[in-house]
Motif scaffolding. Structure first.
Motif, short mmCIF file in Angstrom:
data_model
loop_
_atom_site.label_atom_id
_atom_site.label_comp_id
_atom_site.label_asym_id
_atom_site.label_seq_id
_atom_site.Cartn_x
_atom_site.Cartn_y
_atom_site.Cartn_z
N ALA A 69 0.84 -1.20 0.00
CA ALA A 69 0.00 0.00 0.00
C ALA A 69 0.88 1.26 0.00
CB ALA A 69 -0.94 0.00 1.20
N PHE A 70 1.90 1.29 0.84
CA PHE A 70 2.76 2.47 0.88
C PHE A 70 3.51 2.64 -0.45
CE2 PHE A 70 2.26 2.86 5.54
CZ PHE A 70 2.08 4.23 5.58
N PHE A 71 4.11 1.57 -0.95
CA PHE A 71 4.90 1.71 -2.18
C PHE A 71 4.02 2.11 -3.36
CE2 PHE A 71 8.64 -1.27 -0.75
CZ PHE A 71 9.00 -0.31 0.18
N LEU A 72 2.83 1.51 -3.47
CA LEU A 72 1.98 1.86 -4.61
C LEU A 72 1.44 3.29 -4.47
CD1 LEU A 72 0.91 0.88 -7.26
CD2 LEU A 72 -1.03 -0.19 -6.10
N ALA A 73 1.08 3.67 -3.26
CA ALA A 73 0.60 5.05 -3.05
C ALA A 73 1.72 6.05 -3.36
CB ALA A 73 0.11 5.22 -1.61
N MET A 74 2.95 5.71 -3.00
CA MET A 74 4.09 6.60 -3.30
C MET A 74 4.30 6.70 -4.82
SD MET A 74 6.49 5.11 -0.25
CE MET A 74 8.09 5.57 -0.88
N GLU A 75 4.24 5.56 -5.49
CA GLU A 75 4.39 5.56 -6.97
C GLU A 75 3.32 6.43 -7.61
OE1 GLU A 75 5.88 0.99 -7.88
OE2 GLU A 75 4.11 1.71 -8.90
N ASN A 76 2.08 6.25 -7.16
CA ASN A 76 0.96 7.02 -7.73
C ASN A 76 1.13 8.51 -7.47
OD1 ASN A 76 -0.29 4.77 -8.69
ND2 ASN A 76 -1.66 4.53 -6.94
N PHE A 77 1.61 8.83 -6.28
CA PHE A 77 1.80 10.25 -5.93
C PHE A 77 2.87 10.85 -6.84
CE2 PHE A 77 3.23 13.75 -3.10
CZ PHE A 77 2.00 14.35 -2.89
#
Ligand code: FAD
Ligand code: SF4
Length: 513
Positions: A49-57
């Protein structure tokens, strides 16, 4: 580039002033770091969740014209936050490093090191996320001192004019609707529990990275992720909450059930990850809930006040308690708890149905709702005297929303009473009868919730009394607790001895419960 800005994984606030307009000389750094992925063993869904949210951001910032360098675990192998930031500043010959204030003490220390070692200027700006300004924390909180949430919460309601009448009284006439908010689910209620809104994000590329770098994790990897990982997801989840869950939020806030597939989430918002990663702002969430209450007839004040209290009250309060008491917080162990956490916290394999269910869903989803955290796993750890370091480590790792500033005061203080009473006026200790009242777990349990002694007796019953007797002197300082001992003192000595012997057996055989 003349400026390097660092954005941490829990600083995904698109409304921050940094992002108002693209600046050609500014490089934004977002990085997956090995030390961040391993400072505790995290749940696999939390890492994803953190890594994907960071990528999306990072992609959203790039789309808006900002310069962003996104580094994956592959790119940052062997790096710490400090070496990476100082190295990047050097490589790009920037004139300044800009940081947002971290919410964790550990990272704050790292930032201080960066500031002391950097050859260029380093400045710290606010995350523009919390409602109480950081500088005001000392005005509301005092280190190692009892500060009541209710008092703080009322001030925040007044200050931000939330659910207040024009004459400065609380909407509905009461500050608090806790008494209306402690209902258990009846069998007829079960059919109406809405399905949780789950996302289906493909995280296979992240899983491969995590495996490639041997990052240890809790839980079983799944190729799709159910948690919100963008601002759009977060707003969709908030809308879903207001439309379908808020009408019953307060009423069933403390209820637990294993009799429906939606029992793991019930009427809870599951917005904690979106909030803690800062994809959502707390005032936005509060406004959305209050607006729904104003315009919809099926949401009463007890539901919306219960929700506002969690975010404006508890969430802001635990942040204040965290910062005012760090770094000493980690040392607190007022009840001298020393035992090891049983193995079933990592497997869910226990005959105690309440624990099996709360642990099982934590392993499956990286989520349990508040009462499961407080009154099932937390209560068990407190009654059995598990060392608070081990309890903290488990909570900090297993939940998708777990970041130390919010995990630590909830776990060490509220659930374990290891602070001796800064947060809670008395330990949240309960026997099996509380679980029976608030859930249907007991009806399919191996143990008998009505029994205190004997092989089939619910372990929580005797453990509760052992705990209460062991800490009697401390407990009696609280006037609300005195009468509980009346029940114990009425029993004859043989009954008391049998209950205490059963508790000792449970402790000696804790792994077999
Ligand atoms: P809801 O029930 O829908 O509540 C709405 C929001 O209110 C939550 O999203 C959260 O932001 C806020 N909130 C509610 N209760 C609290 C609280 N006590 N403290 C702070 N915020 C609160 N919450 C975390 O965000 N991270 C943690 O690591 C965490 N660890 C906890 C450990 C223990 C032992 C306990 C007892 C509680 C912990 N909590 C933690 C608080 C709470 O349990 C979770 O915030 C909540 O379960 C998240 O689910 P939700 O979003 O569905 O919450
Ligand atoms: Fe939990 Fe005791 Fe009820 Fe079993 S009987 S579910 S152990 S409270």
């Amino acid at each position: 580039y003349h400026t390097l800005r660092v954005i941490l994984g829990d600083q995904l606030n698109a409304a921050h002033h940094w992002f108002r307009k693209p600046e050609p000389g500014v490089l934004h750094l977002i990085a997956e770091l090995h030390p961040e992925a391993t400072y505790v063993k995290h749940h696999i869904q939390k890492l994803c969740a953190f890594f994907l949210a960071m990528e999306n951001f990072a992609s959203a910032l790039q789309d808006a014209g900002h310069h962003v360098q996104y580094l994956t675990l592959d790119d940052t192998k062997g790096q710490t936050l400090e070496s990476l930031v100082l190295g990047m500043a050097d490589a790009y010959q920037v004139r300044r490093i800009q940081l947002q204030r971290p919410d964790e003490y550990r990272v704050m220390m790292e930032y201080q090191n960066i500031a002391s070692k950097a050859s260029v200027s380093v400045s710290l700006t606010d995350t523009e996320h919390f409602m109480l300004p950081f500088e005001e924390i000392p005005r509301h909180f005092k280190a190692k001192t009892t500060i009541r949430m209710e008092h703080f919460y009322r001030k925040m309601r007044q200050r931000f004019n939330i659910l207040m009448e024009e004459d400065h009284s609380p909407v509905g006439g009461n500050w608090n609707y806790d008494n209306a908010n402690r209902q258990a689910l009846k069998p007829k209620d079960l059919a109406h529990i809405p399905e949780p809104l789950l996302f289906g994000h493909d995280v296979s590329h992240i899983l491969q990275r995590i495996e490639r770098h041997d990052i240890p994790y809790i839980g079983t990897p799944k190729a799709t992720l159910v948690w919100p990982v963008s601002r759009h997801d977060s707003l969709t989840l908030l809308q879903y909450f207001c439309d379908h869950l808020l009408p019953n939020f307060g009423r069933f806030q403390d209820a637990m059930t294993d009799q429906t597939p939606h029992g793991w989430s019930l009427y809870h918002s599951r917005l904690s990850f979106a909030l803690n990663s800062k994809m959502l702002h707390p005032s936005h969430v509060i406004k959305a809930a209050v607006l729904s209450y104003r315009y919809r007839k099926d949401i009463d004040i007890a539901q919306v006040e219960g929700f506002v209290r969690q975010i404006l009250g508890w969430r802001e309060y635990v942040r204040g308690m965290y910062w005012i008491n760090m770094p000493d917080y980690h040392e607190q162990n007022a009840l001298n708890a020393e035992r090891d956490l049983p193995e079933y916290f990592w497997t869910g394999d226990t005959k105690m149905n309440c624990l099996a269910k709360a642990i099982g869903q934590s392993l499956e989803f990286g989520y349990a709702h508040h009462i499961q955290r407080l009154m099932v796993t937390g209560n068990f750890c407190m009654l059995t005297g598990i060392h608070p370091d081990q309890v903290d480590e488990w909570y900090l790792g297993i939940y998708v929303d777990a970041i130390e500033w919010v995990e630590l005061p909830n776990t060490r203080s509220m659930s374990q009473f290891a602070d001796g009473g800064w947060v809670a006026s008395k330990p949240y200790a309960a026997s099996g009868s509380y679980i029976q009242k608030m859930s249907d777990y007991c009806s399919s349990c191996h143990y008998d919730v009505k029994e205190k002694v004997g092989e089939q007796a619910c372990p929580l019953n005797s453990l509760y009394w052992r705990f209460m007797i062991q800490h009697r002197n401390r407990m009696l300082k609280n006037p609300r607790i005195g009468m509980i001992y009346g029940n114990w003192d009425k029993q004859d000595k043989a009954q008391q001895d049998a209950a205490l012997a059963r508790a000792e057996w449970c402790l000696e055989n804790i792994e077999a419960l």
